[in-house]
Motif scaffolding. Sequence first.
Motif, PDB file in Angstrom:
ATOM      1  N   HIS A 256       0.840  -1.201   0.000  1.00  0.00           N
ATOM      2  CA  HIS A 256       0.000   0.000   0.000  1.00  0.00           C
ATOM      3  C   HIS A 256       0.873   1.248   0.000  1.00  0.00           C
ATOM      4  CE1 HIS A 256      -2.634  -3.116   1.756  1.00  0.00           C
ATOM      5  NE2 HIS A 256      -3.596  -2.482   1.128  1.00  0.00           N
ATOM      6  N   ILE A 257       0.536   2.193  -0.886  1.00  0.00           N
ATOM      7  CA  ILE A 257       1.207   3.492  -0.938  1.00  0.00           C
ATOM      8  C   ILE A 257       0.153   4.595  -0.847  1.00  0.00           C
ATOM      9  CG2 ILE A 257       2.570   5.079  -2.331  1.00  0.00           C
ATOM     10  CD1 ILE A 257       4.095   2.828  -3.450  1.00  0.00           C
ATOM     11  N   PHE A 258       0.356   5.501   0.109  1.00  0.00           N
ATOM     12  CA  PHE A 258      -0.565   6.607   0.332  1.00  0.00           C
ATOM     13  C   PHE A 258       0.120   7.904  -0.089  1.00  0.00           C
ATOM     14  CE2 PHE A 258      -1.703   3.180   3.104  1.00  0.00           C
ATOM     15  CZ  PHE A 258      -3.087   3.179   3.148  1.00  0.00           C
ATOM     16  N   LEU A 259      -0.388   8.527  -1.154  1.00  0.00           N
ATOM     17  CA  LEU A 259       0.191   9.746  -1.710  1.00  0.00           C
ATOM     18  C   LEU A 259      -0.848  10.853  -1.842  1.00  0.00           C
ATOM     19  CD1 LEU A 259       2.455   8.118  -4.435  1.00  0.00           C
ATOM     20  CD2 LEU A 259       3.280   9.649  -2.643  1.00  0.00           C
ATOM     21  N   GLU A 260      -1.887  10.809  -1.031  1.00  0.00           N
ATOM     22  CA  GLU A 260      -2.927  11.833  -1.130  1.00  0.00           C
ATOM     23  C   GLU A 260      -2.394  13.213  -0.755  1.00  0.00           C
ATOM     24  OE1 GLU A 260      -5.285   8.367   0.932  1.00  0.00           O
ATOM     25  OE2 GLU A 260      -3.254   9.152   1.041  1.00  0.00           O
TER      26      GLU A 260
END
Length: 507
Positions: A256-260
């Motif tokens: 999982h990658i969170f780039l918001e």
Amino acid sequence: MATVFVLLCLGTVFGLSSSAVLTCSGNCNCNLTTRTVNNCSGVTDFPEIFPNASLIKTLNIVGNNLTVLTTRLQIFDRLENLIITDSGVEKVENNTFQGMDNLQQIILRENLFEFVRPGTFVDLPSLETLELDHNNISVLDAHAVWNMTSLVAIDLSYNKISVIYSDSFGLLPNVANLDLGHNRLETVPKRILRNFPKLYRLHLSGNRIITVNEFDFTYCVSLKSLFLSGNQISVISDKAFIVNQTGGIQALKINHIFLEDNKLTEFPPLNDLNRLLGLFLSGNNIDSITSDAMIGFPGLKDFRMSYNLALTDIQPGAFRMLKSLQTIYLNGNIGLKSLPGELFKNQKYLHTLLLGNCSLTTFPESLGSWESLNVLSLDNNPLHCDCALKWLSKSHGWKMTSHMMCASPPELKQKSVSELTDDILPCVDHTDVSNRITNGVIFAIVSVVLIAIIALILRFRRTMVLRWRYYRYARQTDDVPFTVDNEYSDYPVGDRKLRMSDLERDT
């Protein structure tokens, strides 16, 4: 002594055995069975001598006025859980926890720390959790957190950390969760990450990171979840998630990658992350999803790219390789006016699709396969209600919001899409009409060809008859050179020619 410590009541508490729960004076709750003291208030210091202090396993002090933690805390030599929150602690002296080998949890959140000095949290063999979040920490000195083999979680979020020395952490072989979110870091702290060989979750959200450079996460061989939301990231290197191991270079096995909420203008280069399950890109400035943007992670299940105000284009086949998708969030993309045909065609596991607050005018059934869909949102789109939308009024067992309203034509404006019945919107079977049009076109083409053939035959019928007669005549001669010409042609002397008039006389 000038200061008052309300926990002196415990000398009496632990001298009794007949009652499991006793009332402590000084606003403390004491539990003899679990050997805990909870919710104490009025604490300003710890006494040098404390009866039965070695019996206490959990000490919870909330909302007090403890300026400094000193070695007096060591009187609780069997303490397992130390929780001091919102108590004004500004400093922890060196060796404060020395010899407290049973400590499993230290929670010092919502205090006033500014520095974590050398040797503050070291050599605690049983410590599993260290939480120092919501303080004013700006500097982590060398050897601040060191030599703890049981430690699995460190929380330093919501501080003011801008610099971390490479030797601030060390000999922490089992840390799985490191939270440095909501600080003032301007770059990924690559140098310290080598100290966490089993890091599973890394939180860097809410910092001031602008660029993710190549090999920034090269030491994160066990990383599964990476949180980079709420930074100012505009550039991500195509080698940012590459691990340089013995035997060659390979991509992270991240899930999982969170780039918001960053400043990305292009879809990030993530095509080597073939273990990726969740990708979160909402709140950026990405203007397009190209057809090959997501070909490198076929196992993706959760894709969220909401509120990218610059998004105007999703190219055909953008999701064609993602056959495991379960959730797609594309809501809030006000520049998105249309979707390419069959965009969701291969999504047989798709159960949630959010497209609310866009600028879509239609949503035909041919866009996808809807067998598994549970939730569909098309709220606040300027939908043009024609026969292409009528399929949405049928019962599919989906959860559809009530804000799916018609914007046009005028006679259906503000009509719910779910109410598009045959009485309101009679529709022609476009498939049958299309078939009839196709058949008509084919018949017309065949007719034109036949007419042209007949016209050619009528136009050249005399010449064709004469050529046939000449062919029959020539077969009866012995290889006599001949040509067919009309009777007005000139013939060279010596050539034996056959006039058309000769053939006509034969008839």
